[in-house]
Design a protein around this motif. Structure first.
Motif, PDB file in Angstrom:
ATOM      1  N   ALA A 206       0.826  -1.207   0.000  1.00 17.85           N
ATOM      2  CA  ALA A 206       0.000   0.000   0.000  1.00 17.85           C
ATOM      3  C   ALA A 206       0.860   1.256   0.000  1.00 17.85           C
ATOM      4  O   ALA A 206       0.549   2.242  -0.684  1.00 17.85           O
ATOM      5  N   GLU A 207       1.958   1.233   0.755  1.00 17.24           N
ATOM      6  CA  GLU A 207       2.850   2.388   0.794  1.00 17.24           C
ATOM      7  C   GLU A 207       3.530   2.593  -0.564  1.00 17.24           C
ATOM      8  O   GLU A 207       3.709   3.728  -1.018  1.00 17.24           O
ATOM      9  N   ARG A 208       3.910   1.511  -1.219  1.00 14.55           N
ATOM     10  CA  ARG A 208       4.504   1.625  -2.560  1.00 14.55           C
ATOM     11  C   ARG A 208       3.513   2.253  -3.534  1.00 14.55           C
ATOM     12  O   ARG A 208       3.882   3.110  -4.349  1.00 14.55           O
ATOM     13  N   ALA A 209       2.270   1.836  -3.451  1.00 11.54           N
ATOM     14  CA  ALA A 209       1.253   2.385  -4.353  1.00 11.54           C
ATOM     15  C   ALA A 209       1.042   3.872  -4.086  1.00 11.54           C
ATOM     16  O   ALA A 209       0.882   4.672  -5.031  1.00 11.54           O
ATOM     17  N   ALA A 210       1.055   4.258  -2.812  1.00 10.23           N
ATOM     18  CA  ALA A 210       0.896   5.673  -2.472  1.00 10.23           C
ATOM     19  C   ALA A 210       2.092   6.480  -2.969  1.00 10.23           C
ATOM     20  O   ALA A 210       1.945   7.608  -3.472  1.00 10.23           O
ATOM     21  N   LEU A 211       3.292   5.900  -2.854  1.00  8.91           N
ATOM     22  CA  LEU A 211       4.483   6.574  -3.351  1.00  8.91           C
ATOM     23  C   LEU A 211       4.427   6.720  -4.874  1.00  8.91           C
ATOM     24  O   LEU A 211       4.800   7.761  -5.427  1.00  8.91           O
ATOM     25  N   ASP A 212       3.944   5.695  -5.564  1.00 12.12           N
ATOM     26  CA  ASP A 212       3.822   5.766  -7.017  1.00 12.12           C
ATOM     27  C   ASP A 212       2.963   6.959  -7.428  1.00 12.12           C
ATOM     28  O   ASP A 212       3.278   7.679  -8.397  1.00 12.12           O
ATOM     29  N   GLN A 213       1.877   7.181  -6.709  1.00 21.14           N
ATOM     30  CA  GLN A 213       0.997   8.304  -7.027  1.00 21.14           C
ATOM     31  C   GLN A 213       1.723   9.635  -6.862  1.00 21.14           C
ATOM     32  O   GLN A 213       1.563  10.553  -7.676  1.00 21.14           O
ATOM     33  N   ARG A 214       2.538   9.724  -5.818  1.00 22.33           N
ATOM     34  CA  ARG A 214       3.287  10.965  -5.603  1.00 22.33           C
ATOM     35  C   ARG A 214       4.347  11.161  -6.690  1.00 22.33           C
ATOM     36  O   ARG A 214       4.575  12.277  -7.165  1.00 22.33           O
ATOM     37  N   LEU A 215       5.007  10.097  -7.080  1.00 23.13           N
ATOM     38  CA  LEU A 215       6.024  10.197  -8.124  1.00 23.13           C
ATOM     39  C   LEU A 215       5.397  10.549  -9.469  1.00 23.13           C
ATOM     40  O   LEU A 215       5.997  11.283 -10.267  1.00 23.13           O
ATOM     41  N   ASP A 216       4.184  10.075  -9.715  1.00 19.73           N
ATOM     42  CA  ASP A 216       3.505  10.370 -10.974  1.00 19.73           C
ATOM     43  C   ASP A 216       3.097  11.835 -11.075  1.00 19.73           C
ATOM     44  O   ASP A 216       2.849  12.336 -12.178  1.00 19.73           O
ATOM     45  N   THR A 217       3.008  12.523  -9.944  1.00 22.09           N
ATOM     46  CA  THR A 217       2.630  13.946  -9.947  1.00 22.09           C
ATOM     47  C   THR A 217       3.815  14.847  -9.551  1.00 22.09           C
ATOM     48  O   THR A 217       3.613  15.990  -9.165  1.00 22.09           O
ATOM     49  N   LEU A 218       5.017  14.306  -9.683  1.00 17.28           N
ATOM     50  CA  LEU A 218       6.201  15.053  -9.275  1.00 17.28           C
ATOM     51  C   LEU A 218       6.299  16.397  -9.988  1.00 17.28           C
ATOM     52  O   LEU A 218       6.762  17.389  -9.407  1.00 17.28           O
TER      53      LEU A 218
END
Length: 265
Positions: A206-218
């Motif tokens: 779940a934390e990886r998925a949340a991080l992916d979302q943040r990286l996608d909006t960098l």
């Protein structure tokens, strides 16, 4: 886009190491070019001293003056110059570290102290009664984005508004405002992972998925609205907020723009 990933953790098999590997892989799969500065793996020299300059030896060591002369004359040690080159070509920089004693590991603090040379990250711009240098929203790193990825052993409630450790925004303010916004970065809200020592596979996914979302909006997320020093909110040269700006507000939060709290002038 070009991303610089600065990482500080001594164990590559740690939670931090796994997060770092995942983040870099995700960024590259998204088409970004990524430079990595893994400070422990590089055996980065954390101590700022006279050996950082290859120029002629001086008498008494003055860190700021030595940094200025080395930067201006091409006397910087090769490791410092290489990191500055990475910063110059980066469109965004991610700093990942565990929160140790309410700050970053010493090795990363040493990265800032050595790489942020006089004339490169500070000591830039006009100093007068109208301006006090190009800093806090301006400077050589303006136009670039920065984001922290921070793990901590404490619970989220420990870093809440009434938590024992103080609000996480306050804990990170010296880093985000002082070390990133100062030389010009647009600073994104941090990615925070609490209770790092209590991680199972389901939660890590779940934390990886949340991080992916943040990286996608960098490159699209709204930065923290830190006030710009030369934007009209501060009296110069006192560098205090003007009376009409956030009247009655004090502390770190007063330096984050809130249109509802500011009055028209």
């Amino acid at each position: 886009m070009q991303v610089l990933y600065v990482f500080a953790h001594p164990e590559p098999r740690s939670l931090n190491g796994a997060l770092k590997d995942h983040a870099i892989d995700h960024l590259r799969r998204a088409g970004h070019a990524v430079d990595v500065s893994d400070l422990y793996a590089m055996d980065w020299k954390a101590r700022l001293d006279a050996a950082d300059s290859t120029g002629p030896a001086a008498g008494r060591f003055d860190p700021a003056q030595a940094s200025k002369l080395a930067y201006e004359n091409g006397w910087q040690s090769a490791d410092i110059a290489a990191e500055q080159d990475k910063l110059r070509r980066a469109d965004a920089v991610i700093f990942q570290f565990p929160l140790w004693w309410f700050s970053m590991p010493a090795i990363m603090k040493g990265w800032f102290e050595r790489v942020y040379a006089y004339g490169f990250a500070y000591g830039v711009g006009e100093h007068s009664d109208q301006r006090w240098g190009d800093r806090y929203g301006e400077g050589n790193l303006a136009g670039k984005r920065a984001m922290l990825i921070v793990t901590t052993g404490g619970w989220e409630s420990h870093y809440s508004a009434r938590g024992i450790n103080g609000p996480i925004d306050d804990v990170l303010f010296p880093i985000q405002h002082g070390m990133l916004h100062y030389p010009g970065f647009d600073v994104l809200p941090p990615f925070l992972l609490y209770r790092a020592g209590r991680m199972d596979e389901a939660r890590f996914a779940a934390e990886r998925a949340a991080l992916d979302q943040r990286l996608d909006t960098l490159f699209t997320a709204t930065p923290i609205p830190f006030r710009r020093q030369n934007g009209g909110d501060y009296d110069i040269p006192a560098l205090t907020l003007r009376d009409a700006i956030a009247p009655g507000a004090h502390g770190f939060a007063a330096h984050v723009a809130d249109p509802a709290a500011d009055v028209a002038t």
